[in-house]
Design a protein around this motif. Structure first.
Motif, PDB file in Angstrom:
ATOM      1  N   GLN A  24      -5.562   7.585   6.226  1.00  0.00           N
ATOM      2  CA  GLN A  24      -6.690   6.809   5.693  1.00  0.00           C
ATOM      3  C   GLN A  24      -7.492   7.647   4.702  1.00  0.00           C
ATOM      4  O   GLN A  24      -7.857   7.167   3.634  1.00  0.00           O
ATOM      5  CB  GLN A  24      -7.591   6.340   6.828  1.00  0.00           C
ATOM      6  CG  GLN A  24      -8.837   5.616   6.351  1.00  0.00           C
ATOM      7  CD  GLN A  24      -9.777   5.227   7.471  1.00  0.00           C
ATOM      8  OE1 GLN A  24      -9.470   5.368   8.644  1.00  0.00           O
ATOM      9  NE2 GLN A  24     -10.944   4.739   7.113  1.00  0.00           N
ATOM     10  N   ALA A  25      -7.746   8.903   5.045  1.00  0.00           N
ATOM     11  CA  ALA A  25      -8.523   9.777   4.174  1.00  0.00           C
ATOM     12  C   ALA A  25      -7.775  10.149   2.900  1.00  0.00           C
ATOM     13  O   ALA A  25      -8.394  10.402   1.864  1.00  0.00           O
ATOM     14  CB  ALA A  25      -8.912  11.050   4.934  1.00  0.00           C
ATOM     15  N   ALA A  26      -6.450  10.152   2.957  1.00  0.00           N
ATOM     16  CA  ALA A  26      -5.646  10.621   1.823  1.00  0.00           C
ATOM     17  C   ALA A  26      -5.132   9.507   0.922  1.00  0.00           C
ATOM     18  O   ALA A  26      -4.856   9.744  -0.249  1.00  0.00           O
ATOM     19  CB  ALA A  26      -4.458  11.430   2.340  1.00  0.00           C
ATOM     20  N   ALA A  27      -4.970   8.305   1.445  1.00  0.00           N
ATOM     21  CA  ALA A  27      -4.342   7.224   0.686  1.00  0.00           C
ATOM     22  C   ALA A  27      -5.401   6.282   0.112  1.00  0.00           C
ATOM     23  O   ALA A  27      -6.367   5.931   0.789  1.00  0.00           O
ATOM     24  CB  ALA A  27      -3.385   6.447   1.585  1.00  0.00           C
ATOM     25  N   ALA A  28      -5.190   5.886  -1.112  1.00  0.00           N
ATOM     26  CA  ALA A  28      -6.118   4.963  -1.766  1.00  0.00           C
ATOM     27  C   ALA A  28      -6.023   3.576  -1.147  1.00  0.00           C
ATOM     28  O   ALA A  28      -4.939   3.113  -0.792  1.00  0.00           O
ATOM     29  CB  ALA A  28      -5.798   4.890  -3.258  1.00  0.00           C
ATOM     30  N   LEU A  75      -2.473  -1.354  16.580  1.00  0.00           N
ATOM     31  CA  LEU A  75      -3.012  -0.766  15.358  1.00  0.00           C
ATOM     32  C   LEU A  75      -3.736  -1.881  14.625  1.00  0.00           C
ATOM     33  O   LEU A  75      -3.152  -2.928  14.331  1.00  0.00           O
ATOM     34  CB  LEU A  75      -1.887  -0.208  14.484  1.00  0.00           C
ATOM     35  CG  LEU A  75      -2.274   0.173  13.052  1.00  0.00           C
ATOM     36  CD1 LEU A  75      -3.323   1.279  13.048  1.00  0.00           C
ATOM     37  CD2 LEU A  75      -1.055   0.566  12.250  1.00  0.00           C
ATOM     38  N   ASP A  76      -5.012  -1.687  14.355  1.00  0.00           N
ATOM     39  CA  ASP A  76      -5.847  -2.656  13.644  1.00  0.00           C
ATOM     40  C   ASP A  76      -6.348  -1.953  12.391  1.00  0.00           C
ATOM     41  O   ASP A  76      -7.149  -1.018  12.478  1.00  0.00           O
ATOM     42  CB  ASP A  76      -7.003  -3.086  14.541  1.00  0.00           C
ATOM     43  CG  ASP A  76      -7.923  -4.106  13.890  1.00  0.00           C
ATOM     44  OD1 ASP A  76      -7.750  -4.428  12.704  1.00  0.00           O
ATOM     45  OD2 ASP A  76      -8.846  -4.569  14.593  1.00  0.00           O
ATOM     46  N   SER A  77      -5.857  -2.359  11.235  1.00  0.00           N
ATOM     47  CA  SER A  77      -6.227  -1.672  10.006  1.00  0.00           C
ATOM     48  C   SER A  77      -6.548  -2.666   8.893  1.00  0.00           C
ATOM     49  O   SER A  77      -6.084  -3.802   8.899  1.00  0.00           O
ATOM     50  CB  SER A  77      -5.117  -0.709   9.569  1.00  0.00           C
ATOM     51  OG  SER A  77      -3.868  -1.352   9.548  1.00  0.00           O
ATOM     52  N   THR A  78      -7.360  -2.193   7.943  1.00  0.00           N
ATOM     53  CA  THR A  78      -7.817  -3.026   6.835  1.00  0.00           C
ATOM     54  C   THR A  78      -7.578  -2.285   5.528  1.00  0.00           C
ATOM     55  O   THR A  78      -7.824  -1.074   5.435  1.00  0.00           O
ATOM     56  CB  THR A  78      -9.313  -3.349   6.991  1.00  0.00           C
ATOM     57  OG1 THR A  78      -9.544  -3.890   8.293  1.00  0.00           O
ATOM     58  CG2 THR A  78      -9.770  -4.358   5.951  1.00  0.00           C
ATOM     59  N   PHE A  79      -7.125  -3.042   4.519  1.00  0.00           N
ATOM     60  CA  PHE A  79      -6.771  -2.480   3.216  1.00  0.00           C
ATOM     61  C   PHE A  79      -7.429  -3.286   2.108  1.00  0.00           C
ATOM     62  O   PHE A  79      -7.710  -4.475   2.279  1.00  0.00           O
ATOM     63  CB  PHE A  79      -5.243  -2.510   3.027  1.00  0.00           C
ATOM     64  CG  PHE A  79      -4.531  -1.680   4.058  1.00  0.00           C
ATOM     65  CD1 PHE A  79      -4.200  -0.365   3.788  1.00  0.00           C
ATOM     66  CD2 PHE A  79      -4.244  -2.199   5.300  1.00  0.00           C
ATOM     67  CE1 PHE A  79      -3.576   0.412   4.753  1.00  0.00           C
ATOM     68  CE2 PHE A  79      -3.617  -1.430   6.275  1.00  0.00           C
ATOM     69  CZ  PHE A  79      -3.291  -0.114   5.991  1.00  0.00           C
ATOM     70  N   LEU A  80      -7.641  -2.643   0.974  1.00  0.00           N
ATOM     71  CA  LEU A  80      -8.236  -3.336  -0.165  1.00  0.00           C
ATOM     72  C   LEU A  80      -7.342  -4.452  -0.689  1.00  0.00           C
ATOM     73  O   LEU A  80      -7.834  -5.461  -1.188  1.00  0.00           O
ATOM     74  CB  LEU A  80      -8.524  -2.355  -1.302  1.00  0.00           C
ATOM     75  CG  LEU A  80      -9.746  -1.463  -1.126  1.00  0.00           C
ATOM     76  CD1 LEU A  80      -9.863  -0.478  -2.279  1.00  0.00           C
ATOM     77  CD2 LEU A  80     -11.011  -2.303  -1.012  1.00  0.00           C
ATOM     78  N   GLU A 140      -1.116  -4.413  -2.123  1.00  0.00           N
ATOM     79  CA  GLU A 140      -0.527  -3.245  -2.773  1.00  0.00           C
ATOM     80  C   GLU A 140      -0.948  -1.959  -2.060  1.00  0.00           C
ATOM     81  O   GLU A 140      -0.147  -1.040  -1.893  1.00  0.00           O
ATOM     82  CB  GLU A 140      -0.928  -3.192  -4.256  1.00  0.00           C
ATOM     83  CG  GLU A 140      -0.364  -4.331  -5.085  1.00  0.00           C
ATOM     84  CD  GLU A 140      -1.119  -5.659  -4.938  1.00  0.00           C
ATOM     85  OE1 GLU A 140      -0.530  -6.693  -5.297  1.00  0.00           O
ATOM     86  OE2 GLU A 140      -2.259  -5.675  -4.454  1.00  0.00           O
ATOM     87  N   ALA A 141      -2.204  -1.892  -1.618  1.00  0.00           N
ATOM     88  CA  ALA A 141      -2.670  -0.718  -0.878  1.00  0.00           C
ATOM     89  C   ALA A 141      -1.944  -0.601   0.454  1.00  0.00           C
ATOM     90  O   ALA A 141      -1.572   0.490   0.876  1.00  0.00           O
ATOM     91  CB  ALA A 141      -4.181  -0.792  -0.663  1.00  0.00           C
ATOM     92  N   LEU A 142      -1.697  -1.734   1.119  1.00  0.00           N
ATOM     93  CA  LEU A 142      -0.923  -1.731   2.366  1.00  0.00           C
ATOM     94  C   LEU A 142       0.492  -1.234   2.107  1.00  0.00           C
ATOM     95  O   LEU A 142       1.011  -0.398   2.847  1.00  0.00           O
ATOM     96  CB  LEU A 142      -0.890  -3.127   2.992  1.00  0.00           C
ATOM     97  CG  LEU A 142       0.059  -3.329   4.171  1.00  0.00           C
ATOM     98  CD1 LEU A 142      -0.244  -2.376   5.324  1.00  0.00           C
ATOM     99  CD2 LEU A 142       0.003  -4.788   4.631  1.00  0.00           C
ATOM    100  N   ALA A 143       1.109  -1.715   1.048  1.00  0.00           N
ATOM    101  CA  ALA A 143       2.473  -1.295   0.726  1.00  0.00           C
ATOM    102  C   ALA A 143       2.528   0.213   0.447  1.00  0.00           C
ATOM    103  O   ALA A 143       3.449   0.905   0.896  1.00  0.00           O
ATOM    104  CB  ALA A 143       2.997  -2.078  -0.474  1.00  0.00           C
ATOM    105  N   ALA A 144       1.532   0.747  -0.250  1.00  0.00           N
ATOM    106  CA  ALA A 144       1.494   2.184  -0.540  1.00  0.00           C
ATOM    107  C   ALA A 144       1.285   2.999   0.739  1.00  0.00           C
ATOM    108  O   ALA A 144       1.900   4.054   0.924  1.00  0.00           O
ATOM    109  CB  ALA A 144       0.394   2.487  -1.552  1.00  0.00           C
ATOM    110  N   TYR A 145       0.447   2.507   1.631  1.00  0.00           N
ATOM    111  CA  TYR A 145       0.202   3.169   2.919  1.00  0.00           C
ATOM    112  C   TYR A 145       1.490   3.248   3.731  1.00  0.00           C
ATOM    113  O   TYR A 145       1.786   4.258   4.352  1.00  0.00           O
ATOM    114  CB  TYR A 145      -0.880   2.373   3.649  1.00  0.00           C
ATOM    115  CG  TYR A 145      -0.953   2.540   5.138  1.00  0.00           C
ATOM    116  CD1 TYR A 145      -1.679   3.582   5.721  1.00  0.00           C
ATOM    117  CD2 TYR A 145      -0.335   1.624   5.989  1.00  0.00           C
ATOM    118  CE1 TYR A 145      -1.774   3.708   7.097  1.00  0.00           C
ATOM    119  CE2 TYR A 145      -0.428   1.747   7.362  1.00  0.00           C
ATOM    120  CZ  TYR A 145      -1.146   2.787   7.911  1.00  0.00           C
ATOM    121  OH  TYR A 145      -1.233   2.899   9.274  1.00  0.00           O
TER     122      TYR A 145
END
Length: 104
Positions: A34-38, A59-64, A67-72
């Motif tokens: 989370q800290a490293a990935a946009a 796992l409960d996560s939120t992305f902008l 595309e951000a999810l795919a990069a993560y």
């Protein structure tokens, strides 16, 4: 924004002590991603669901964005977390990704 929910069950041979340490290590590793990935807004690992739950860990996560999810998902830290914390201990993966408004 995109919500990414993933759940698993622990493999039967995983002890209660291992369950706690695996969950802690998994969350630690994903917080580093989370800290490293946009585009990663939040990451939570829920490892103590109520007894009425049908899964052991979520796992409960939120992305902008999608595309951000795919990069993560291809981030080296995420891949390492899966190899170290998921594959040896977890099974029966389910996933739900969906778009949310900013107020959620």
């Amino acid at each position: 924004m995109v919500r990414h929910l993933v759940s698993w069950k622990f493999k039967p041979e995983v002890s209660p002590e291992q369950r706690a340490s695996v969950a802690e290590e998994f969350e630690r590793r994903l917080k580093e991603v989370q800290a490293a990935a946009a585009g990663v807004i939040d990451v939570k690992v829920i490892a103590s669901p109520l007894p009425t739950s049908s899964v052991d860990i979520v796992l409960d996560s939120t992305f902008l964005s999608a595309e951000a999810l795919a990069a993560y998902q291809v981030h080296p830290g995420h891949k390492e977390a899966v190899e170290v914390c998921v594959k040896p201990y977890l099974t029966d993966r389910t996933c739900c990704d969906y778009e949310i408004g900013e107020e959620e």
